[in-house]
Design a protein around this motif. Structure first.
Motif, PDB file in Angstrom:
ATOM      1  N   SER A   1       0.864  -1.184   0.000  1.00 33.45           N
ATOM      2  CA  SER A   1       0.000   0.000   0.000  1.00 33.45           C
ATOM      3  C   SER A   1       0.892   1.222   0.000  1.00 33.45           C
ATOM      4  O   SER A   1       1.830   1.319   0.806  1.00 33.45           O
ATOM      5  CB  SER A   1      -0.869  -0.017   1.262  1.00 33.45           C
TER       6      SER A   1
ATOM      7  N   PRO B   1      -6.154   1.710  -0.717  1.00 35.23           N
ATOM      8  CA  PRO B   1      -6.049   0.549  -1.609  1.00 35.23           C
ATOM      9  C   PRO B   1      -4.761  -0.238  -1.374  1.00 35.23           C
ATOM     10  O   PRO B   1      -3.752   0.310  -0.919  1.00 35.23           O
ATOM     11  CB  PRO B   1      -6.059   1.163  -3.007  1.00 35.23           C
TER      12      PRO B   1
ATOM     13  N   GLU C   1     -10.178   4.739   3.370  1.00 39.08           N
ATOM     14  CA  GLU C   1      -9.948   3.432   2.763  1.00 39.08           C
ATOM     15  C   GLU C   1      -8.677   3.557   1.921  1.00 39.08           C
ATOM     16  O   GLU C   1      -8.587   4.425   1.053  1.00 39.08           O
ATOM     17  CB  GLU C   1     -11.135   3.026   1.893  1.00 39.08           C
TER      18      GLU C   1
ATOM     19  N   SER D   1      -8.104  -3.619   0.031  1.00 41.53           N
ATOM     20  CA  SER D   1      -7.985  -2.315   0.688  1.00 41.53           C
ATOM     21  C   SER D   1      -7.983  -2.480   2.200  1.00 41.53           C
ATOM     22  O   SER D   1      -8.367  -3.534   2.732  1.00 41.53           O
ATOM     23  CB  SER D   1      -9.139  -1.391   0.274  1.00 41.53           C
TER      24      SER D   1
END
Lengths: 393, 393
Positions: B61, B388, B386, B372
């Motif tokens: 991420s 991803p 949130e 996510s």
């Protein structure tokens, strides 16, 4: 990541991509074997008066779904609402979401039904039935629901002869919602061995739903669908009296666990992971490859079987197994190839950069680690196509 | 699938989304705990003259990478070229691809280097060194490579005192390519218990690379980077003389395996899977949820530890563990909550639709099953963002 461009470049050059050109690790699907597996189950079920409702959770691919379904519109089984939504977008119109429904998921079910998809849900409690009834009333749409039956104690479901619970659920559904029928899954069949034991699992599966259907019907409730299914029982069942449909999923690819149960031969396994040799620890008898548990999954399903296949069975690039050579250990992106403990013989001579294919313990979990299938036929290294697959919920 | 729209709708309504509104199963990341874990390791390493090169394979991420790296440009460690490419696109400029290089992957390494990314590779054979040298010569670019050292026999690498092999590799690299240094990973530390054993692992890790670096330098070869790293050793090392950098990955989230090794408390685990109750089998003492192995992964790393946590430790929606309640079994999309075998006490009263959070055995493998992270802070159910995450190779 760059596989598509490899395929595109090859197409532009007027030649097919080869397995030697793909980025590794990646997923390889032998289309001949897949088509053979599909034809085999269809042939088997042709003797019965049932429809095949394949479980698409194994493949999560529109192209595989179209190969395995008996029509482009279904019927099909799914394990997530994400599958339902994406297969609906591809034209599938008849699906059962075969995991007990959570009330908060009914809004998405209604959205899909409003798009013309006949999506049914599964439940085994009065609370769920009341939630389905309430959501149906509120939306002015009768959501169809099947009552899950516990035929072998392995997971969820109502006991087949628990008339009080069956009727309470059925009555809560019938009217405000739609009581579509009963459904069961002989998950315990994965632990069975031999044709006799597998036939007993199949009969327990059939008996469970047929008994439950009789209780509902005797009370004046509808029960049009009587649904059974697991890959082992579907391949051994001899009597499907009273059953309307069979579900099965992993049969489309098969895997080492299914070979261990005796449902298929190793030569039937259509799925493998292509990997590249990245090192040796010769004094330990190890060959290192770039496929670890991220590429294979951590499924160790064969560890409980007679033949422990480690993280997978090692084949040459044509998909032919090396005798007693397994993926003995795996880290995130490293796999350790070694001889099976106690095996005679020797490791194959593999140099840095050489490629191998690993047959998986469990097709559902290995496929889930990847974003696409690379299609080959038989022992050819020519990659015919790349089919996307999806994940998520 | 619809989580983003839940967050967007909530934002449009001027209120934050709550954990109760998310589609399940999904991944929850406690930002307070993550920040605490990062600060803890940075504080620990501040006493040494080393840099931290976090392994981004756990998180995959960009947002987590920015929180854990000491600068937006790196340094960082990656386990796939897909990670290298996507982190490069997000501005990371200093990376080691820490899996033994396959010659066919050098084209992608060169592509990233041509974009201004200082991407180094790892190898442990003369064949790989010759391939790196040849690719460097052909491209007119010196690819930097680190020699992997085997400090504990658990995977790949050259033995620390195998001067012949070290020098052959070093000489093949030095000149046409770039000999950047030596690198090791004390993977064996995951099986160690107690501070003394962990300090011994850390010292073996340090000793291995320092010895190898001395052999290279005595022969007139360069060895600017001396890289060690594993989360257990990084938290127990007391001497890093001769080491230039420390790599660690799972420390950013921690997990039940790390708690079992004694590196963190259960209360430090930042990652959990949010799930919904979908059924009961009361006579068996089971509660069924919609998080199976697809959501948790099949990692059973605690099965070999003193406390077997099944497929995960069950918490309430605020992230507080229920005493002795574990995810005892898992199918693809079904999880079975039960009391730990032999435990006194009772299951919590959970109704259909109630939500729980499951702490994972292994953060790397559980996170890999999701697309996510849903960010919360501490016991709050307010979803702040949130983030991803990606997969693939």
């Amino acid at each position: 990541m760059n596989d598509t461009s490899v395929l595109e470049q090859s197409a532009a050059n007027g030649k097919a991509a080869s397995l030697c050109e793909l980025e590794t690790p990646c997923l390889v699907l032998d289309r001949d074997r897949m088509e053979h597996n599909i034809a085999r189950l269809r042939g088997r079920l042709a003797r019965f008066d049932v429809s095949l409702r394949p479980h698409l959770k194994t493949a999560k691919s529109v192209e595989v779904a179209r190969a395995v379904m008996t029509s482009p519109a279904g019927p099909a089984t799914v394990s997530t609402l994400q599958e339902a939504a994406l297969f609906a977008a591809a034209g599938v119109r008849d699906m059962i979401y075969a995991v007990g429904i959570a009330p908060a998921k009914l809004a998405r079910v209604l959205e899909l039904r409003a798009e013309g998809v006949d999506l049914a849900v599964v439940l085994d409690t009065v609370e769920q039935a009341e939630a389905v009834a309430a959501a149906s009333r509120q939306a002015g749409v009768k959501i169809p629901a099947l009552i899950e039956i516990d035929c072998d104690g392995h997971r969820s479901g109502v006991q087949p002869k628990d008339a009080a619970r069956l009727l309470a659920i059925g009555r809560a559904l019938d009217g405000p919602a739609e009581l579509r029928g009963v459904l069961t899954h002989a998950g315990g069949s994965y632990g069975a061995r031999g044709a006799v034991a597998l036939q007993q699992c199949a009969e327990a599966e059939r008996r469970g739903v047929v008994d439950a259907a009789a209780i509902l019907r005797e009370a004046g409730l509808p029960c049009p669908v009587v649904s059974v299914g697991s890959t082992p029982t579907a391949h051994h069942v001899t009597d499907l009296t009273g059953v309307t449909e069979v579900r099965a999923g992993v049969f489309v690819f098969f895997d080492l666990v299914m070979a261990g149960v005796g449902i298929c031969a190793v030569e039937d396994i259509a799925l493998s992971v292509l990997a590249t040799v990245i090192g040796h620890q010769r004094e330990k008898g190890w060959i290192l490859i770039d496929a670890g548990w991220m590429a294979m999954s951590q499924d160790r399903g064969t560890a409980k079987q007679a033949v422990n296949q480690g993280y997978g069975l090692v084949c040459d690039i044509a998909g032919v197994p090396y005798p007693d050579v397994i993926l003995a250990d795996a880290n995130q992106e490293h796999g350790v190839i070694a001889l099976r403990p106690g095996a005679d013989g020797a490791l194959p001579e593999l140099a840095i950069g050489d490629r191998v294919r690993i047959l998986p313990n469990h097709a559902c979990s290995t496929a889930a680690q990847h974003r696409s299938y690379h299609l080959v036929r038989g022992g050819s290294d020519r990659v015919e196509a790349e089919w996307p697959r999806f994940g998520g919920w």
